[in-house]
Design an enzyme around this catalytic site. Structure first.
Site, PDB file in Angstrom:
ATOM      1  CG  ASN A 168      36.120  43.130  40.474  1.00  0.00           C
ATOM      2  OD1 ASN A 168      36.413  44.125  41.131  1.00  0.00           O
ATOM      3  ND2 ASN A 168      36.770  41.983  40.562  1.00  0.00           N
ATOM      4  CE  LYS A 185      39.639  42.166  38.436  1.00  0.00           C
ATOM      5  NZ  LYS A 185      40.443  41.112  37.813  1.00  0.00           N
ATOM      6  CG  HIS A 189      38.248  38.450  42.693  1.00  0.00           C
ATOM      7  ND1 HIS A 189      39.559  38.389  42.293  1.00  0.00           N
ATOM      8  CD2 HIS A 189      37.516  38.693  41.578  1.00  0.00           C
ATOM      9  CE1 HIS A 189      39.618  38.604  40.980  1.00  0.00           C
ATOM     10  NE2 HIS A 189      38.393  38.789  40.527  1.00  0.00           N
ATOM     11  CD  GLU A 199      42.425  40.161  40.659  1.00  0.00           C
ATOM     12  OE1 GLU A 199      41.858  41.163  41.124  1.00  0.00           O
ATOM     13  OE2 GLU A 199      42.400  39.868  39.437  1.00  0.00           O
ATOM     14  CD  GLU A 208      35.584  36.184  38.496  1.00  0.00           C
ATOM     15  OE1 GLU A 208      35.212  37.009  37.655  1.00  0.00           O
ATOM     16  OE2 GLU A 208      36.340  36.482  39.433  1.00  0.00           O
ATOM     17  N   GLY A 243      41.828  38.323  33.321  1.00  0.00           N
ATOM     18  CA  GLY A 243      42.758  39.328  32.820  1.00  0.00           C
ATOM     19  C   GLY A 243      43.733  38.817  31.773  1.00  0.00           C
ATOM     20  CB  SER A 255      39.013  36.990  29.369  1.00  0.00           C
ATOM     21  OG  SER A 255      40.293  37.133  29.981  1.00  0.00           O
TER      22      SER A 255
HETATM   23  P1  PGA Z   1      38.641  40.181  33.740  1.00  0.00           P
HETATM   24  O1  PGA Z   1      38.438  39.998  35.328  1.00  0.00           O
HETATM   25  O2  PGA Z   1      37.252  40.374  33.159  1.00  0.00           O
HETATM   26  O3  PGA Z   1      39.490  41.379  33.596  1.00  0.00           O
HETATM   27  O4  PGA Z   1      39.261  38.915  33.229  1.00  0.00           O
HETATM   28  C1  PGA Z   1      37.361  39.281  35.858  1.00  0.00           C
HETATM   29  C2  PGA Z   1      37.387  39.332  37.356  1.00  0.00           C
HETATM   30  O5  PGA Z   1      38.486  39.310  37.949  1.00  0.00           O
HETATM   31  O6  PGA Z   1      36.318  39.398  37.997  1.00  0.00           O
END
Ligand code: PGA
Length: 249
Positions: A12, A14, A98, A100, A166, A172, A211
């Site tokens: 992803n 983003k 997601h 976010e 997640e 992140g 992560s």
């Molecule tokens: P990350 O994000 O691997 O940077 O923690 C995962 C995601 O948001 O799908």
């Protein structure tokens, strides 16, 4: 005993990437041509790059996905993209719900469900995300939270769906749950899916995300009922993404 589903490692990106980033996709393709992992691979770039990436990756075995869609087919929704448009641009999947989107765009379970239904309508695989916050984990409310999210956001037809667990606090941050904690949540999700649909439930891929890095991928991917990863930050560099996929040698 049903066979485990073939794993999926999805990146992803983003809101990252310009046309020049196609070089990173080409590096992933070169790595896969040299040594293909025993997993399906997918990159979800920003929507502006779907068409370019889909053309570039054609025939490579790397699928291209989108990061969000609108629930409607078309209409007066300035700035939005329908699942049909994403499919037309070359996507074969779309991430929905997601954290976010849920947090920064106020998406409810009901909206996520409508998006998952839209994905199916357009012939896209929906990668539906669920996950608890830090406060919920500390209050021992993780399982109840995931259960509520599944109740509210899962479409009625499950086959072809992908679920991504997640934990919001792991995205992140460099933090990850222990393999035991991941196993508990994935087992609960698996049982939930089977209770909804005995035939499709065992075959639905349940990804872990938050992560994931080359350094921890092997351990996380070895957890029972973890059928791949949804990777954010580490998917932006071909070497890291390939290093994660290599957990499936
Ligand atoms: P990350 O994000 O691997 O940077 O923690 C995962 C995601 O948001 O799908």
């Amino acid at each position: 005993m049903a066979q485990d589903p073939r794993p999926l490692v999805a990146g992803n990106w983003k809101m990252n990437g310009l046309a020049a980033s196609v070089a990173e996709l080409e590096a992933i393709m070169a790595g896969v041509a040299e040594k293909a992992p025993a997993a399906d691979l997918m990159i979800c770039p920003p929507a502006t790059l779907i068409s370019l990436f889909a053309k570039t990756a054609a025939g490579s075995g790397i699928a291209i996905g989108a990061q969000d869609c609108h629930a409607e087919v078309s209409g007066a929704f300035t700035g939005d993209l329908s699942a049909e448009m994403l499919k037309d641009a070359g996507a074969s999947a779309v991430i929905v719900g997601h954290s976010e989107r849920r947090t920064l765009h106020g998406e409810s379970d009901e909206m996520v469900r409508a998006k998952a239904i839209a994905a199916r309508r357009a012939g896209l695989t929906a990668i539906l995300c669920v996950g608890e916050t830090r406060e919920e984990r500390e209050a021992n409310a993780t399982i109840a939270r995931i259960h509520r999210q599944l109740d509210g956001s899962l479409p009625d037809t499950l086959d072809g769906l992908v679920i991504a667990y997640e934990p919001v606090w792991a995205i992140g941050t460099g933090l990850t749950p222990t393999p035991e904690d991941v196993a508990k949540v994935h087992e609960m999700i698996r049982n939930y899916l089977i209770s909804k649909d005995k035939s499709a439930g065992p075959a639905i891929r349940i990804l872990y995300g938050g992560s994931v890095k080359p350094q921890n991928a092997r351990e996380l991917m070895a957890v029972r009922n973890v059928n791949g990863a949804l990777v954010g930050g580490a998917s932006l560099k071909a070497a890291d993404f390939l290093g994660i996929a290599a957990a499936y040698a």
